[in-house]
Design a protein around this motif. Structure first.
Motif, mmCIF file in Angstrom:
data_model
loop_
_atom_site.group_PDB
_atom_site.id
_atom_site.type_symbol
_atom_site.label_atom_id
_atom_site.label_comp_id
_atom_site.label_asym_id
_atom_site.label_seq_id
_atom_site.Cartn_x
_atom_site.Cartn_y
_atom_site.Cartn_z
ATOM 1 N N ASN B 337 0.848 -1.199 0.000
ATOM 2 C CA ASN B 337 0.000 0.000 0.000
ATOM 3 C C ASN B 337 0.882 1.247 0.000
ATOM 4 O OD1 ASN B 337 -1.968 -1.889 0.289
ATOM 5 N ND2 ASN B 337 -3.001 -0.886 1.980
ATOM 6 N N ILE B 338 0.247 2.415 -0.072
ATOM 7 C CA ILE B 338 1.005 3.671 0.001
ATOM 8 C C ILE B 338 0.596 4.429 1.266
ATOM 9 C CG2 ILE B 338 1.428 3.862 -2.466
ATOM 10 C CD1 ILE B 338 -0.929 5.801 -2.629
ATOM 11 N N PHE B 339 1.362 5.496 1.593
ATOM 12 C CA PHE B 339 1.188 6.127 2.892
ATOM 13 C C PHE B 339 -0.231 6.674 3.106
ATOM 14 C CE2 PHE B 339 1.617 9.542 6.062
ATOM 15 C CZ PHE B 339 2.108 8.780 7.103
ATOM 16 N N THR B 340 -0.863 7.179 2.056
ATOM 17 C CA THR B 340 -2.215 7.734 2.236
ATOM 18 C C THR B 340 -3.235 6.657 2.609
ATOM 19 O OG1 THR B 340 -2.415 7.642 -0.162
ATOM 20 C CG2 THR B 340 -2.010 9.809 0.798
ATOM 21 N N ASP B 341 -2.878 5.387 2.387
ATOM 22 C CA ASP B 341 -3.773 4.290 2.792
ATOM 23 C C ASP B 341 -3.628 3.987 4.282
ATOM 24 O OD1 ASP B 341 -4.553 3.872 0.165
ATOM 25 O OD2 ASP B 341 -2.929 2.432 -0.207
ATOM 26 N N PHE B 342 -2.502 4.448 4.853
ATOM 27 C CA PHE B 342 -2.122 3.995 6.184
ATOM 28 C C PHE B 342 -3.214 4.214 7.224
ATOM 29 C CE2 PHE B 342 -0.532 5.106 10.370
ATOM 30 C CZ PHE B 342 0.147 3.968 10.719
ATOM 31 N N HIS B 343 -3.714 5.468 7.351
ATOM 32 C CA HIS B 343 -4.657 5.770 8.432
ATOM 33 C C HIS B 343 -5.947 4.975 8.308
ATOM 34 C CE1 HIS B 343 -2.744 8.723 10.969
ATOM 35 N NE2 HIS B 343 -2.150 9.176 9.897
ATOM 36 N N PHE B 344 -6.441 4.848 7.080
ATOM 37 C CA PHE B 344 -7.678 4.078 6.887
ATOM 38 C C PHE B 344 -7.483 2.641 7.373
ATOM 39 C CE2 PHE B 344 -7.895 7.429 3.695
ATOM 40 C CZ PHE B 344 -9.158 7.928 3.909
ATOM 41 N N ASN B 345 -6.362 2.066 6.995
ATOM 42 C CA ASN B 345 -6.118 0.670 7.348
ATOM 43 C C ASN B 345 -5.909 0.511 8.847
ATOM 44 O OD1 ASN B 345 -5.799 -2.048 6.899
ATOM 45 N ND2 ASN B 345 -3.646 -1.891 6.323
ATOM 46 N N TRP B 346 -5.101 1.390 9.430
ATOM 47 C CA TRP B 346 -4.832 1.306 10.875
ATOM 48 C C TRP B 346 -6.141 1.423 11.656
ATOM 49 C CZ3 TRP B 346 -1.637 -0.229 14.472
ATOM 50 C CH2 TRP B 346 -1.698 0.317 15.758
ATOM 51 N N GLU B 347 -6.955 2.426 11.328
ATOM 52 C CA GLU B 347 -8.198 2.635 12.077
ATOM 53 C C GLU B 347 -9.182 1.488 11.853
ATOM 54 O OE1 GLU B 347 -8.056 4.672 14.236
ATOM 55 O OE2 GLU B 347 -6.811 6.352 13.603
ATOM 56 N N SER B 348 -9.158 0.887 10.662
ATOM 57 C CA SER B 348 -10.148 -0.164 10.364
ATOM 58 C C SER B 348 -9.975 -1.388 11.260
ATOM 59 C CB SER B 348 -10.070 -0.574 8.893
ATOM 60 O OG SER B 348 -8.916 -1.367 8.655
ATOM 61 N N PHE B 349 -8.760 -1.604 11.785
ATOM 62 C CA PHE B 349 -8.556 -2.747 12.692
ATOM 63 C C PHE B 349 -9.032 -2.427 14.111
ATOM 64 C CE2 PHE B 349 -5.871 -4.289 9.305
ATOM 65 C CZ PHE B 349 -5.955 -5.667 9.423
ATOM 66 N N GLY B 350 -9.163 -1.148 14.439
ATOM 67 C CA GLY B 350 -9.660 -0.756 15.769
ATOM 68 C C GLY B 350 -8.793 -1.252 16.909
ATOM 69 N N ILE B 351 -7.472 -1.191 16.731
ATOM 70 C CA ILE B 351 -6.552 -1.736 17.744
ATOM 71 C C ILE B 351 -6.352 -0.729 18.882
ATOM 72 C CG2 ILE B 351 -4.133 -2.424 18.143
ATOM 73 C CD1 ILE B 351 -4.222 -3.369 15.108
ATOM 74 N N TRP B 352 -6.387 -1.214 20.119
ATOM 75 C CA TRP B 352 -6.103 -0.367 21.290
ATOM 76 C C TRP B 352 -4.775 -0.806 21.895
ATOM 77 C CZ3 TRP B 352 -8.350 4.031 23.093
ATOM 78 C CH2 TRP B 352 -9.511 4.423 22.433
ATOM 79 N N ILE B 353 -3.792 0.106 21.840
ATOM 80 C CA ILE B 353 -2.438 -0.195 22.309
ATOM 81 C C ILE B 353 -2.396 -0.390 23.829
ATOM 82 C CG2 ILE B 353 -0.083 0.756 22.448
ATOM 83 C CD1 ILE B 353 -0.959 -0.169 19.634
ATOM 84 N N SER B 354 -3.255 0.364 24.541
ATOM 85 C CA SER B 354 -3.251 0.271 26.010
ATOM 86 C C SER B 354 -3.409 -1.178 26.463
ATOM 87 C CB SER B 354 -4.373 1.124 26.586
ATOM 88 O OG SER B 354 -5.608 0.724 26.035
ATOM 89 N N GLU B 355 -4.219 -1.923 25.729
ATOM 90 C CA GLU B 355 -4.532 -3.301 26.114
ATOM 91 C C GLU B 355 -3.405 -4.270 25.731
ATOM 92 O OE1 GLU B 355 -8.793 -4.353 25.467
ATOM 93 O OE2 GLU B 355 -7.901 -6.014 24.379
ATOM 94 N N VAL B 356 -2.708 -3.953 24.648
ATOM 95 C CA VAL B 356 -1.667 -4.866 24.151
ATOM 96 C C VAL B 356 -0.393 -4.730 24.983
ATOM 97 C CG1 VAL B 356 -0.362 -5.588 22.112
ATOM 98 C CG2 VAL B 356 -2.614 -4.576 21.842
ATOM 99 N N GLY B 357 -0.033 -3.492 25.296
ATOM 100 C CA GLY B 357 1.252 -3.268 25.967
ATOM 101 C C GLY B 357 1.185 -3.353 27.469
ATOM 102 N N VAL B 358 0.448 -4.318 27.996
ATOM 103 C CA VAL B 358 0.303 -4.433 29.451
ATOM 104 C C VAL B 358 1.100 -5.622 29.968
ATOM 105 C CG1 VAL B 358 -1.389 -5.299 31.112
ATOM 106 C CG2 VAL B 358 -1.853 -3.214 29.876
ATOM 107 N N VAL B 359 1.830 -5.398 31.059
ATOM 108 C CA VAL B 359 2.557 -6.492 31.708
ATOM 109 C C VAL B 359 2.031 -6.611 33.134
ATOM 110 C CG1 VAL B 359 4.832 -7.350 32.387
ATOM 111 C CG2 VAL B 359 4.602 -5.938 30.333
ATOM 112 N N PHE B 360 1.553 -7.786 33.498
ATOM 113 C CA PHE B 360 1.042 -7.990 34.867
ATOM 114 C C PHE B 360 2.181 -8.360 35.792
ATOM 115 C CE2 PHE B 360 -3.158 -9.452 32.800
ATOM 116 C CZ PHE B 360 -3.630 -8.151 32.783
ATOM 117 N N GLN B 361 2.141 -7.776 36.983
ATOM 118 C CA GLN B 361 3.184 -8.096 37.984
ATOM 119 C C GLN B 361 2.536 -8.660 39.233
ATOM 120 O OE1 GLN B 361 5.167 -4.254 38.241
ATOM 121 N NE2 GLN B 361 6.887 -5.120 37.125
#
Lengths: 207, 361
Positions: B337-361
């Motif tokens: 793809n090209i850069f102008t496609d990036f935002h559409f594709n990223w948002e379409s997955f609806g990924i939340w980083i807060s949930e992925v980058g969690v480490v339980f202690q």
């Protein structure tokens, strides 16, 4: 098709509320001011010696029924204002380790119900164009340098705003990105409601 | 995911003529802090690496009581707090062998579907933003805030914080069906307008084609996979509701947009079928030993929790976020793809980083 969206915009009419020039139309019960007495269990020690520290409170309801929400939305403190920014106030959002809720609520002030733009409040994508940095979340170690770089890139005069319990005091999740004395504005809540955010930002630029 | 496992993500070897373009971790164009490295010879994107370690949070859960642990779990992903807290509570109830009443289970479905409606509205709004589609952006933002207010009145908090406990739910569905029907009609009009807009659809169609079946949530269902944990939920009575899995074959941003749009309307029907939900059960401090697990369908996809309890305290806890799987799929789908496609594709997955980058202690 362009006529369709033009027509839709007109058809819906004005949706923006009069707040902060009038009372909020639909204030949430939580977060809002708390009133009560006694020493109920508080996981963040926001209630200590009979006093409530709004900046530490995560509004978890564990102090209820001794303490009850009042619905009051003015749970923020402004230590420094910048009247020079009254006509144009650009904020830069910095997520130093949020759960995502503060990010959403800050974005909500630009939605039609609140329309922060009518108060000359805008969001900018670069700290170089910002009058204030709005810090959200605890300090995730990986964001330490980004926070420092963003702050240094901002021109003077600049305001430092803490949004939410995590940024103010660390809340229940960890350490805050800065010490409380360094913040010019503290916006309490977990996350703060859009009403609280909007009024706090308006006050920060000298309203 | 613990940082030492980040290395498992695919690594691209740079070819002659390629250079790296760094985007993030902190920039106004992204909802959360995340580092994105695009490898390109100029226009085509040959590789994307998503680094979610910037905002990786270390959360203390082990040794805490269930009540105190829940306060932290609600804040793993605040926007999807109902999904996270309910999956955690269901794993605790499984560990303790607790029976949960049907009323509480229905109140849980109410929360999950309200959360799904709001989350999908947010994703569709963010899909319109890079297209510069001002009217639908504002109208969808208006609708999302309307749903937040419905949630606030039903649960006492705009993000369901403090509304749940083991075997208990302080959510009231009184009067929300009428407001949801009204919101549904407004959404249908916007949705129909978006489906008619060729300029908008051109940005979504054939953008971000998924290449394999390692997907979950709307991204999986938009790739023809009949994968939705509501289909075979062992505890939540979705079988008594008009729920149906929305499946599309497109595999691209349009498919993911389409699945979310249809699911908003289905969620409104599901909530209408639940009847009048009232505050149910009684919150109580739970003690006991055991191990339990639970999975449910969050707006992003399948979310899984494991809880090990010792005398009512959290001895061990794990969770699997749908974002972990979908980030890999996003990276693969950006190639070519090209850069102008990036935002559409990223948002379409609806990924939340807060949930992925969690480490339980």
């Amino acid at each position: 098709m362009s006529n369709f969206w033009f027509g839709e915009g007109i058809r819906k009419g004005r949706k923006t509320e009069k707040f902060p020039f009038a009372q909020p139309d639909d204030p949430p019960a939580r977060p809002s001011g708390l009133e009560g007495s006694g020493e109920p269990y508080c996981p963040t020690e926001a209630i200590k010696n009979g006093k409530w520290d709004q900046g530490k409170c995560i509004f978890c309801r564990l102090c209820e029924p001794e303490y009850q929400p009042t619905g009051r939305q003015d749970i923020f403190s402004v230590k420094k204002t910048e009247p020079a920014l009254k006509k144009s106030f650009y904020i830069y959002k910095l997520d130093s380790g949020t759960c995502g809720a503060c990010n959403v609520e800050l974005g909500t002030i630009f939605d039609p119900q609140f329309d922060a733009n009518r108060l000359n409040i805008f969001a900018t994508n670069s700290p170089r164009h910002a009058d204030a940095i709005v810090i959200m979340g605890i300090l995730a170690e990986g964001m330490r340098e980004a926070l420092k770089n963003a702050y240094e890139a901002m021109p003077e005069p600049k305001l430092i705003i803490a949004l939410g319990a995590c940024a103010i005091s660390g809340g229940i999740l960890g350490d805050s990105p800065m010490v409380r004395e360094d913040y010019h504005v503290e916006i309490a809540g977990c996350p703060p409601s859009p009403y609280t955010i909007l009024e706090a930002l308006a006050r920060a630029r000298g309203d | 995911m613990p940082p030492h496992e980040y290395g498992d993500l695919p690594v691209h070897k740079m070819a002659p003529g390629e250079f790296n373009f760094q985007y993030g971790p902190s920039t106004g164009g992204l909802m959360e802090s995340v580092g994105i490295t695009l490898t390109t010879p100029g226009e085509l994107i040959n590789s994307v690496a998503v680094d979610f370690s910037f905002k990786s949070r270390k959360l203390n859960l082990r040794g805490k009581s269930i009540r105190d642990a829940l306060l932290t779990v609600e804040r793993i992903n605040g926007f999807h707090a109902a999904s996270n807290s309910l999956a955690f509570l269901m794993s605790v109830e499984d560990a303790l062998g607790m029976e949960v009443s049907e009323e509480v289970q229905k109140a849980r479905i109410l929360q999950l579907e309200l959360e799904r409606i709001r989350s999908h509205l947010e994703v569709i709004k963010r899909l319109c933003e890079p297209a510069g589609f001002g009217v639908p952006v504002n109208q969808l933002g208006y609708l999302r805030e309307k749903i937040s207010r419905i949630i606030s009145r039903a649960a006492g908090h705009r993000f369901f914080f403090g509304a749940n406990a083991p075997g208990y739910c302080s959510v009231s569905g009184s009067g929300i069906n009428e407001k949801l029907r009204e919101a549904g009609k407004e959404f249908q009009r916007i949705y129909a307008g978006l489906l008619e807009s060729k300029i908008f659809l051109n940005r979504l169609q054939n953008n971000g084609l998924t290449r394999d079946n390692f997907l979950t949530g709307p991204a999986a269902r938009a790739s023809g996979l009949r994968y939705d944990s509501r289909i075979d939920s062992a505890t939540l009575p979705y079988g008594d509701t008009p729920f149906y899995p929305v499946i599309r074959e497109e595999k691209d941003c349009f498919g993911r947009f389409n699945v979310r749009g249809e699911e908003i309307l289905n969620s409104i029907d599901i909530i209408a079928s639940l009847g009048n939900i009232k505050e149910t059960g009684k919150p109580s401090l739970q003690e006991g030993d055991g191990q339990g697990c639970a999975r449910l369908e969050s707006p992003q996809g399948d979310i899984f929790y494991y809880a090990g309890l010792n005398n009512g305290l959290i001895e061990d806890i794990w969770h699997v976020s749908p974002g972990t799987l979908n980030i890999r799929a996003f990276q693969e789908s950006m190639k070519g793809n090209i850069f102008t496609d990036f935002h559409f594709n990223w948002e379409s997955f609806g990924i939340w980083i807060s949930e992925v980058g969690v480490v339980f202690q």
